[in-house]
Design a protein around this motif. Structure first.
Motif, PDB file in Angstrom:
ATOM      1  N   GLY A  88       0.778  -1.232   0.000  1.00  0.00           N
ATOM      2  CA  GLY A  88       0.000   0.000   0.000  1.00  0.00           C
ATOM      3  C   GLY A  88       0.808   1.278   0.000  1.00  0.00           C
ATOM      4  O   GLY A  88       0.245   2.370   0.032  1.00  0.00           O
ATOM      5  N   LYS A  89       2.121   1.161  -0.121  1.00  0.00           N
ATOM      6  CA  LYS A  89       2.950   2.365  -0.025  1.00  0.00           C
ATOM      7  C   LYS A  89       2.764   3.301  -1.218  1.00  0.00           C
ATOM      8  O   LYS A  89       2.646   4.528  -1.033  1.00  0.00           O
ATOM      9  N   SER A  90       2.717   2.776  -2.435  1.00  0.00           N
ATOM     10  CA  SER A  90       2.518   3.636  -3.607  1.00  0.00           C
ATOM     11  C   SER A  90       1.106   4.201  -3.646  1.00  0.00           C
ATOM     12  O   SER A  90       0.893   5.357  -4.044  1.00  0.00           O
ATOM     13  N   THR A  91       0.134   3.403  -3.227  1.00  0.00           N
ATOM     14  CA  THR A  91      -1.244   3.905  -3.153  1.00  0.00           C
ATOM     15  C   THR A  91      -1.332   5.069  -2.174  1.00  0.00           C
ATOM     16  O   THR A  91      -1.983   6.083  -2.441  1.00  0.00           O
ATOM     17  N   THR A  92      -0.659   4.934  -1.036  1.00  0.00           N
ATOM     18  CA  THR A  92      -0.631   6.016  -0.044  1.00  0.00           C
ATOM     19  C   THR A  92      -0.050   7.283  -0.651  1.00  0.00           C
ATOM     20  O   THR A  92      -0.601   8.382  -0.496  1.00  0.00           O
ATOM     21  N   LEU A  93       1.055   7.133  -1.367  1.00  0.00           N
ATOM     22  CA  LEU A  93       1.698   8.287  -1.987  1.00  0.00           C
ATOM     23  C   LEU A  93       0.754   8.989  -2.962  1.00  0.00           C
ATOM     24  O   LEU A  93       0.605  10.219  -2.930  1.00  0.00           O
ATOM     25  N   ARG A  94       0.081   8.216  -3.796  1.00  0.00           N
ATOM     26  CA  ARG A  94      -0.758   8.796  -4.849  1.00  0.00           C
ATOM     27  C   ARG A  94      -2.055   9.395  -4.317  1.00  0.00           C
ATOM     28  O   ARG A  94      -2.676  10.212  -5.000  1.00  0.00           O
ATOM     29  N   MET A  95      -2.431   9.012  -3.108  1.00  0.00           N
ATOM     30  CA  MET A  95      -3.606   9.642  -2.508  1.00  0.00           C
ATOM     31  C   MET A  95      -3.295  11.066  -2.044  1.00  0.00           C
ATOM     32  O   MET A  95      -4.194  11.899  -1.955  1.00  0.00           O
ATOM     33  N   ILE A  96      -2.030  11.352  -1.774  1.00  0.00           N
ATOM     34  CA  ILE A  96      -1.663  12.683  -1.282  1.00  0.00           C
ATOM     35  C   ILE A  96      -1.930  13.745  -2.340  1.00  0.00           C
ATOM     36  O   ILE A  96      -2.431  14.838  -2.032  1.00  0.00           O
ATOM     37  N   ASN A  97      -1.600  13.445  -3.616  1.00  0.00           N
ATOM     38  CA  ASN A  97      -1.870  14.428  -4.672  1.00  0.00           C
ATOM     39  C   ASN A  97      -3.112  14.088  -5.493  1.00  0.00           C
ATOM     40  O   ASN A  97      -3.327  14.618  -6.579  1.00  0.00           O
ATOM     41  N   ARG A  98      -3.925  13.164  -4.953  1.00  0.00           N
ATOM     42  CA  ARG A  98      -5.225  12.808  -5.518  1.00  0.00           C
ATOM     43  C   ARG A  98      -5.143  12.144  -6.895  1.00  0.00           C
ATOM     44  O   ARG A  98      -6.115  12.181  -7.651  1.00  0.00           O
ATOM     45  N   LEU A  99      -4.014  11.552  -7.206  1.00  0.00           N
ATOM     46  CA  LEU A  99      -3.993  10.685  -8.382  1.00  0.00           C
ATOM     47  C   LEU A  99      -4.892   9.477  -8.119  1.00  0.00           C
ATOM     48  O   LEU A  99      -5.431   8.867  -9.043  1.00  0.00           O
ATOM     49  N   ILE A 100      -4.997   9.118  -6.837  1.00  0.00           N
ATOM     50  CA  ILE A 100      -5.965   8.117  -6.379  1.00  0.00           C
ATOM     51  C   ILE A 100      -6.757   8.772  -5.248  1.00  0.00           C
ATOM     52  O   ILE A 100      -6.176   9.379  -4.348  1.00  0.00           O
ATOM     53  N   GLU A 101      -8.063   8.670  -5.310  1.00  0.00           N
ATOM     54  CA  GLU A 101      -8.899   9.262  -4.267  1.00  0.00           C
ATOM     55  C   GLU A 101      -9.056   8.292  -3.097  1.00  0.00           C
ATOM     56  O   GLU A 101      -9.273   7.092  -3.295  1.00  0.00           O
ATOM     57  N   HIS A 102      -8.932   8.800  -1.873  1.00  0.00           N
ATOM     58  CA  HIS A 102      -9.094   7.937  -0.707  1.00  0.00           C
ATOM     59  C   HIS A 102     -10.568   7.640  -0.464  1.00  0.00           C
ATOM     60  O   HIS A 102     -11.446   8.444  -0.766  1.00  0.00           O
ATOM     61  N   THR A 103     -10.825   6.469   0.093  1.00  0.00           N
ATOM     62  CA  THR A 103     -12.195   6.013   0.335  1.00  0.00           C
ATOM     63  C   THR A 103     -12.745   6.566   1.643  1.00  0.00           C
ATOM     64  O   THR A 103     -13.927   6.916   1.737  1.00  0.00           O
ATOM     65  N   ALA A 104     -11.901   6.621   2.661  1.00  0.00           N
ATOM     66  CA  ALA A 104     -12.334   7.100   3.978  1.00  0.00           C
ATOM     67  C   ALA A 104     -11.160   7.780   4.670  1.00  0.00           C
ATOM     68  O   ALA A 104      -9.998   7.617   4.281  1.00  0.00           O
TER      69      ALA A 104
END
Length: 314
Positions: free
Chosen positions: A39-55
């Motif tokens: 989950g480390k890359s997913t965490t990174l990409r949520m910071i700049n909203r390349l991936i939107e966080h669910t909660a």
């Protein structure tokens, strides 16, 4: 600068990131490490909203990321990845100047910034400005990628395995250059890597993840000295943890006051690491070193017994 509060990311029925909380201070380099799929890359990409966080919530400088316009947010956060992401049909100079142009900087200011960064990253304008990505070595292309990420002078830099595709020698060179660059620029950096040695070398804060959760976080020395479980200990090198700790511990932490009658001809700088001191002892067949300051003046001494932490000597 960056705060995550109970952040979760789900893809259909799969939970990639599971309720993590993290605070990255201004000017800190935070390394996210763990096995593949943690989950480390997913965490990174949520910071700049390349991936939107669910909660949960993610804040930048006290403000939720979802209050920012997506494009504006990404333009104010530098982003460097393993594949560089350079446009193949654009020159080096044009690639570096992309974000400042999108921000509608004056042409003269863009040109000045491009030249400044190329000089900073060891890419002379005369030699590299008009080259294209296919004409660059892997290390040169990665420097261009970092320069582009820094072009708009962002406060935050996200780096996802930026040196992962490089050969060991080039990778080590760029790691050293990034450390020197960070010492000058003091950016807030989140750095994803699967290479623990790289993380230990670069990080102010080390975050170990497993199965979408944060298992332990702290300074590299804190984790090396007190891993929370066998998984973290294994990630940090297992039985070699002591050597990795020696590579981070300065001689000044173990040296004793100087004994004039016992001054050794073998010397080591007080800012050197215990690992470097041990190398000097092996090379010079010495069990005691004189510790010197930047002016080569003796300021203490270090014995082999003291180096391995066997206690204070008489």
């Amino acid at each position: 600068m960056i705060e995550l509060f109970e952040v979760t990311k789900r893809f259909a029925n799969e939970t990639a990131v599971d309720g993590i909380s993290l605070r990255v201070e201004t000017g800190e380099l935070c390394a996210l490490v763990g096995t593949s799929g943690c989950g480390k890359s997913t965490t990174l990409r949520m910071i700049n909203r390349l991936i939107e966080h669910t909660a949960g919530e993610i804040h930048l400088d006290g403000h939720p990321v979802r209050t920012f316009n997506e494009q504006e947010l990404r333009r104010r956060i530098g982003y460097a990845i393993q594949s560089t992401g350079l446009f193949p049909h654009w020159s080096v100079a044009r690639n570096i100047g992309l974000v400042p142009r999108l921000l509608k900087w004056p042409k003269a200011r863009v040109a000045e910034r491009v030249e400044e960064l190329m000089d900073l990253l060891g890419l002379p304008m005369a030699q590299f400005a008009d080259k294209y990505p296919h004409q660059l070595s892997g290390g040169q292309a990665q420097r261009v990628g970092v320069a582009r990420a820094l072009a708009a002078d962002p406060d935050i830099l996200l780096m996802d395995e930026p040196f992962g595709a490089l050969d060991p020698i080039t990778r080590e060179t760029l790691q050293v250059e990034l450390r020197a660059l960070q010492a000058r620029l003091h950016k807030t950096i989140v750095f994803v890597t699967h290479d623990m040695d790289e993380a230990l070398l670069l990080a102010d804060r080390l975050v170990v993840m497993r199965a979408g959760r944060i298992i332990q976080q702290g300074t590299p020395l804190e984790l090396l000295r007190s891993p929370v479980d066998d998984f973290v200990a294994s990630m940090l090198g297992g039985e070699n943890r002591g050597l990795k700790e020696a590579a981070l511990t300065p001689v000044s932490e173990r040296m004793l006051p100087l004994s004039p009658r016992l001054i050794s001809r073998s010397r080591v700088g007080r800012d050197a690491t215990l690992h470097q001191a041990l190398a000097v002892m092996f090379r010079e067949h010495a069990d005691r070193l004189t510790v010197v300051d930047d002016d080569e003046m003796p300021v203490g001494e270090l014995s082999l017994r003291r180096l391995v932490g066997a206690g204070r000597e008489e």
